[in-house]
Scaffold this active site. Structure first.
Site, PDB file in Angstrom:
ATOM      1  N   GLU A  47       7.769   0.517   0.227  1.00  0.00           N
ATOM      2  CA  GLU A  47       6.396   0.475  -0.288  1.00  0.00           C
ATOM      3  C   GLU A  47       6.297   0.748  -1.786  1.00  0.00           C
ATOM      4  OE1 GLU A  47       3.443   2.577   1.932  1.00  0.00           O
ATOM      5  OE2 GLU A  47       4.059   1.703   3.838  1.00  0.00           O
TER       6      GLU A  47
ATOM      7  N   GLU B 210       7.194  -0.787   9.771  1.00  0.00           N
ATOM      8  CA  GLU B 210       6.248   0.277  10.138  1.00  0.00           C
ATOM      9  C   GLU B 210       4.990  -0.346  10.712  1.00  0.00           C
ATOM     10  OE1 GLU B 210       5.200   3.121   7.112  1.00  0.00           O
ATOM     11  OE2 GLU B 210       7.253   3.254   6.346  1.00  0.00           O
TER      12      GLU B 210
END
Length: 466
Positions: A166, A351
């Site tokens: 991320e 995720e």
């Protein structure tokens, strides 16, 4: 009931991050990270806690490995703590720290669980921050050295690697809002940080391939639809999509920065150098997709970007304990966008999950039907995306354990397994039992009425990604 059955090749797993679960902050030579320093500052963490113990996974990892085996996980995505492996500016390998990850990988393989390792999940060594952190181009090459040290030690056992997790969150929460470590508030520096994170991805990929030729390597990007609240916000949504999604996906998957934001990236006249985009844009073996919900934006007077986040106009919209709207369709739209814009790259869902308020009942169980509902909806949309041709290779639920949720401390619970922070006792929730069935059979049964509702949502063209 309707059976939702996935192809046999799909890998089922769960994910965690080192800082959020390991604890052992000062054990076996680990150096402080930027998050250790950030949590020590008063007022930075919502509930005033820190991660010095967290789930104590560093010392209880064998128990956690056994829980993974009980769930029937086919894979486990974990992250490696940079300051545990390289614990001084001299860049010498901390053998005790590296040994832990060797034991972890060996324990996974002994239980038939495939290890997926993430090199960077936000815990930059504090000594690197003192030398400039991600604002400094030199950090890129020190990250590459760290990647090489890990690859040399684990490359014979770990064949799937995530470089950077991320980068959007690192740049925006760390350098725009200041809600995450290192707590800066300078948007122009955030662009420089974003570029250096992309460079680190490319440099780390090179080192991994040099030492683990049969490795599969890719980034983990948090991708999501950006939706306008009103028709007048469509242009704004397109701009935010370029800044949030395409700022990272375009350089990695297309070798260029997105045209709509090149004017905003004038800082790259000092930062972007010949050869950078070639390094960033090397072919990847997969794209990791972290996905939770969508983003709704509307115009606002706020400086610089001139927008704010908005809530859904739907009065019946449901939200998780993170106040993220539950909208399974956004998962389908994200994967469709990735397939059509970038030529259908291989994907691992690195995720996906939800936080809810979970409590231990008098009988010792943890009933979390809302988490099962969330996962059913999102997995239904994953199935639709795969039926449409998306090349999805694996799915990792977030998260295996309740853990330290960054600036929110211990106040939010994402885990399939409940952790009692008073005594660190692990209790599988009802969602864990359900997910174990998914791992075992590769699918699940869906109530007929819910199936029809989700199918109608999947076919609704009004919800498409901007």
């Amino acid at each position: 009931m309707q059976r939702i059955q996935f192809p046999d090749h799909l890998i089922w797993g769960a994910a965690t991050a080192a800082f959020q679960i390991e604890g052992a902050a000062n054990l076996d030579g680990k150096a402080p990270s930027i998050w250790d320093r950030f949590t020590a500052r008063r007022g930075r963490i919502l509930d005033g806690t820190n991660a010095s113990v967290a789930c104590d996974h560093y010392q209880r990892y064998r128990e956690d490995l056994d829980l993974m085996a009980e769930l029937g996980l086919g894979a486990y995505r974990f992250s490696i703590s940079w300051p545990r492996v390289i614990s001084s500016p001299a860049r010498r390998v901390n053998r005790l720290g590296l040994d832990f990850y060797e034991r972890l990988a060996d324990g996974l393989l002994a239980r038939g669980i495939r290890p997926f390792a993430t090199l960077y999940h936000w815990d930059l060594p504090w000594f690197e921050q003192q030398r400039g952190g991600w604002e400094s181009r030199d950090t890129v090459w020190r990250f590459a050295d760290y990647a090489e040290a890990v690859a040399r030690a684990l490359g014979d056992r770990v064949k799937h690697w995530v470089t950077i997790n991320e980068p959007l969150t690192i740049a925006t929460a760390g350098y725009v809002s200041g809600d995450h470590a290192p707590g800066r508030r300078n948007p122009l520096r955030a662009f420089r940080v974003a570029h250096h994170l992309l460079l680190a991805h490319g440099a780390g990929l090179q080192r991994l391939r040099a030492h683990v030729p049969d490795a599969g390597v890719g980034p983990a990007l948090n991708l999501f639809p950006v939706l306008p609240r009103r028709r007048s916000d469509v242009r704004l949504a397109e701009r935010i999509d370029a800044l949030a999604n395409r700022l990272f996906a375009d350089p990695i998957l297309a070798g260029r920065y997105p045209a709509p934001v090149r004017r905003l990236l004038s800082v790259y006249r000092r930062t972007l150098r010949p050869g950078d985009l070639a390094l960033i844009g090397q072919p990847v073996d997969f794209v990791g997709v972290n996905h939770y919900s969508h983003l709704i934006v509307e115009r606002n007077w706020l400086p610089w970007l001139g927008f704010r986040l908005a809530r859904s106009l739907d009065p019946d919209a449901r939200h998780t304990d993170m106040d993220w709207q539950i909208e399974p369709r956004s998962f389908l739209d994200t994967l469709t966008w990735l397939r059509t814009r970038y030529g259908n790259p291989p994907v691992f869902i690195t995720e996906n999950g939800a936080a809810f308020v979970d409590r231990i009942e008098l009988d010792g169980s943890v009933r979390d039907p809302q988490r099962r509902d969330y996962l059913e909806g999102y997995l239904f949309m994953l199935h639709r995306a795969m039926d449409a041709g998306s090349d999805v290779r694996g799915y990792f639920v977030w998260s295996l354990l309740d853990n330290f949720e960054w600036s929110l401390g211990l106040s939010k619970r994402f885990g399939l397994i409940h952790v009692d922070y008073r005594n660190l006792r692990r209790t599988p929730k009802l969602s864990a039992r359900w997910y174990a069935g998914v791992c075992r059979t590769g699918g699940f049964d869906l109530d007929e009425s819910l199936y029809r509702s989700l199918l109608a949502t999947a076919l609704d063209d009004s919800l498409e990604l901007v």
